[in-house]
Design a protein around this motif. Structure first.
Motif, PDB file in Angstrom:
ATOM      1  N   ALA A 100     -58.024  45.041  18.640  1.00  0.00           N
ATOM      2  CA  ALA A 100     -57.903  45.789  19.890  1.00  0.00           C
ATOM      3  C   ALA A 100     -58.826  46.998  19.905  1.00  0.00           C
ATOM      4  O   ALA A 100     -59.470  47.298  20.924  1.00  0.00           O
ATOM      5  N   ASN A 105     -60.580  41.713  24.222  1.00  0.00           N
ATOM      6  CA  ASN A 105     -59.571  41.566  25.269  1.00  0.00           C
ATOM      7  C   ASN A 105     -59.854  40.266  26.024  1.00  0.00           C
ATOM      8  O   ASN A 105     -60.889  40.154  26.676  1.00  0.00           O
ATOM      9  N   PRO A 106     -58.983  39.254  25.828  1.00  0.00           N
ATOM     10  CA  PRO A 106     -57.669  39.304  25.203  1.00  0.00           C
ATOM     11  C   PRO A 106     -57.699  39.033  23.699  1.00  0.00           C
ATOM     12  O   PRO A 106     -58.728  38.665  23.144  1.00  0.00           O
ATOM     13  N   TYR A 125     -51.732  49.457  23.117  1.00  0.00           N
ATOM     14  CA  TYR A 125     -52.954  49.049  23.827  1.00  0.00           C
ATOM     15  C   TYR A 125     -52.549  48.414  25.160  1.00  0.00           C
ATOM     16  O   TYR A 125     -52.709  47.197  25.366  1.00  0.00           O
ATOM     17  N   ASP A 127     -53.813  48.272  28.013  1.00  0.00           N
ATOM     18  CA  ASP A 127     -54.860  47.657  28.829  1.00  0.00           C
ATOM     19  C   ASP A 127     -55.423  46.387  28.192  1.00  0.00           C
ATOM     20  O   ASP A 127     -56.349  45.774  28.734  1.00  0.00           O
ATOM     21  N   THR A 128     -54.877  46.007  27.044  1.00  0.00           N
ATOM     22  CA  THR A 128     -55.307  44.791  26.355  1.00  0.00           C
ATOM     23  C   THR A 128     -54.235  43.724  26.507  1.00  0.00           C
ATOM     24  O   THR A 128     -53.052  43.991  26.306  1.00  0.00           O
ATOM     25  N   TRP A 129     -54.660  42.527  26.857  1.00  0.00           N
ATOM     26  CA  TRP A 129     -53.720  41.413  26.951  1.00  0.00           C
ATOM     27  C   TRP A 129     -53.641  40.691  25.608  1.00  0.00           C
ATOM     28  O   TRP A 129     -54.668  40.454  24.950  1.00  0.00           O
ATOM     29  N   PHE A 130     -52.429  40.323  25.222  1.00  0.00           N
ATOM     30  CA  PHE A 130     -52.180  39.582  23.992  1.00  0.00           C
ATOM     31  C   PHE A 130     -51.420  38.297  24.324  1.00  0.00           C
ATOM     32  O   PHE A 130     -50.616  38.257  25.255  1.00  0.00           O
ATOM     33  N   ASN A 142     -47.735  43.334  28.536  1.00  0.00           N
ATOM     34  CA  ASN A 142     -49.094  42.831  28.318  1.00  0.00           C
ATOM     35  C   ASN A 142     -49.126  41.700  27.287  1.00  0.00           C
ATOM     36  O   ASN A 142     -50.132  41.478  26.626  1.00  0.00           O
ATOM     37  N   VAL A 296     -56.556  35.698  32.165  1.00  0.00           N
ATOM     38  CA  VAL A 296     -56.921  37.106  31.981  1.00  0.00           C
ATOM     39  C   VAL A 296     -58.222  37.390  32.725  1.00  0.00           C
ATOM     40  O   VAL A 296     -58.363  38.402  33.418  1.00  0.00           O
TER      41      VAL A 296
END
Length: 351
Positions: A100, A105-106, A125, A127-130, A142, A296
Motif C-alpha cells: 500500500a 491500488n488495488p 489506507y 483510499d486503497t482497495w483490498f 475498502n 476498481v
C-alpha cells in the motif's frame, strides 16, 4: 455445461503454463515483495500470495492469471510477494503495508490467512482497495471478500469419483483441517452419495491448525495418499495445495487415479504424471480477481462479499484428457443443473 467447462480449462491452463514458467513482462517480484520498477500510466496492482506462491499450478497461479489479465488491459504493472511457512500476522501485515505504501491500488490477498492482517491494515489506507480470496470476515469499507462455492464444485467431482470408481471406495485428502477445507470434503461426500450411495468415502487431513504446512508438503501428501490407496480407494480427491504433487506421485506408483483442485491440474502437470488426473474441481479464482480489479478501475467496486458459484460458473469440474465416460459426464452435468435450479442444496459441513 460440458462445453463451457472445457473452454475455461484450456484458456486458464495456457495462462497458468506461462505463470509457472516465470510469468510475463507485467510482473515483478523483488526481494522485499514490492516492484522496483516505475509504475506505468495504468498504475500498479499488487498480489500477496498464500503458501506455495506463484508456480503452484493452482490457487496462487489462478490469482496471478486474473491479476495479469486485468493489469494488461489497463496498462498496469503487477507486483507480488509470497507467504512463508513461518509468517506471523505481523509479517503478513507488514507485507500489505509495504504494498500500500508503494502506491499499489488495488491489493489482492490470496487466502484466509491474511484476514487478521487485513483487518489491521485496511483502515490505515482508506483510499486503497483490498480484496481477500476465500474470506468474507473482514468488515471494512475498502475490502471485498472473494468467496467461492467450493462445496458445489466438490459435489460434482464427488459424483465423478463415485461413477468412475471400480473398487467402490474413494478418498479425500485435505491440506489442513479448517472450516474452508471441510467445505470441500462436505461437497465431495454429498456428491458421492448422490451418484452412488454404495461407494465408501475415507477422509484424511495432512495437518491441524495452527500448522498450515499441509498446504505445501508433498511428502505428507504422498504418505496420506498411499494409506488411502492401500485401503482400496482407487480415486482420491486432493484439496491440499502444493501437497497435491505428492498425491499425484502416489497415484502413479499405485496405478490409481486422482482428482485435482482449483485449476485444471491435468493441464498444469507434466506428462506422463498428468495421466493419473481424471478431473479437477475448478475454482475460478482468476475470474474473481480479474472482476475485482476491473471493478476498481471502472468505479463500480462495492465493499463486502462477492460469491462465485455454479450459477455464475465460478466453480465447476474439468474433463481434460478425455478420461471420463460420456455416461459420467452426462450424469454429472445433470446434477449440476439440479444444483443451479435449487433442486439440490449442497451441504457445507460434513455430517
Amino acid at each position: 455445461m460440458k462445453r463451457t467447462i472445457r473452454s475455461f480449462a484450456v484458456a486458464v491452463a495456457a495462462a497458468l503454463t506461462l505463470s509457472a514458467c516465470g510469468g510475463s513482462d507485467t510482473s515483478t517480484d523483488s526481494a522485499d515483495g514490492a516492484s522496483d520498477e516505475p509504475s506505468s500510466d495504468g498504475g500498479t496492482v499488487a498480489v500477496a500470495y498464500d503458501l506455495g506462491g506463484r508456480g503452484d499450478g493452482g490457487f496462487n497461479d489462478l490469482a496471478y492469471a486474473g491479476a495479469a489479465a486485468a493489469a494488461e488491459a489497463q496498462g498496469a504493472e503487477v507486483t507480488e510477494a509470497t507467504a512463508q511457512e513461518t509468517d506471523t500476522d505481523q509479517d503478513r501485515a507488514a507485507r500489505l503495508e509495504l504494498m500500500a505504501e508503494s502506491g499499489a491500488n488495488p491489493v489482492v490477498t490470496v487466502g484466509y490467512l491474511y484476514a487478521t492482517a487485513l483487518t489491521e491494515v485496511a483502515p490505515k489506507y482508506p483510499d486503497t482497495w483490498f480484496a481477500i480470496v476465500d474470506d468474507a470476515t473482514v468488515d471494512q469499507p475498502n475490502v471485498v471478500g472473494l468467496t467461492f462455492a467450493a462445496n458445489e464444485g466438490s459435489f460434482l467431482v464427488g459424483a465423478v469419483a463415485a461413477l468412475e470408481s471400480e473398487t467402490g471406495s474413494v478418498g479425500f485428502i485435505g491440506g489442513v483441517d479448517t472450516e474452508l477445507i471441510n467445505e470441500f470434503e462436505a461437497g465431495f461426500v454429498a456428491g458421492v452419495e448422490a451418484a452412488d450411495d454404495s461407494v465408501e468415502v475415507s477422509s484424511s487431513y495432512l495437518t491441524q491448525p495452527p500448522d498450515f504446512a499441509g498446504f505445501n508438503d508433498p511428502t505428507r501428501g504422498l504418505e496420506s495418499a498411499n494409506g488411502l490407496y492401500d485401503a482400496s480407494a482407487d480415486i482420491v480427491f486432493a484439496a491440499a495445495g502444493g501437497s497435491n504433487a505428492g498425491v499425484f506421485d502416489a497415484a502413479e506408483s499405485a496405478g490409481t487415479k486422482v482428482i485435482g483442485v482449483d485449476s485444471d491440474q491435468y493441464e498444469t502437470t507434466e506428462a506422463p504424471l498428468n495421466e493419473v488426473i481424471i478431473s479437477s474441481m475448478l475454482k475460478r479464482v482468476d475470474v474473481g480477481v480479474q472482476t475485482f480489479i476491473e471493478s476498481v478501475a471502472d468505479g463500480s467496486v462495492e465493499a463486502g462479499e462477492r460469491r462465485f458459484d455454479l450459477s455464475t460458473e465460478g466453480v465447476g469440474y474439468s474433463t481434460s484428457g478425455d478420461m471420463l465416460s460420456e455416461e459420467t459426464i452426462s450424469a454429472v452435468d445433470a446434477l449440476a443443473e439440479q444444483v443451479i435450479s435449487g433442486e439440490i442444496t449442497v451441504p457445507t459441513t460434513v455430517g
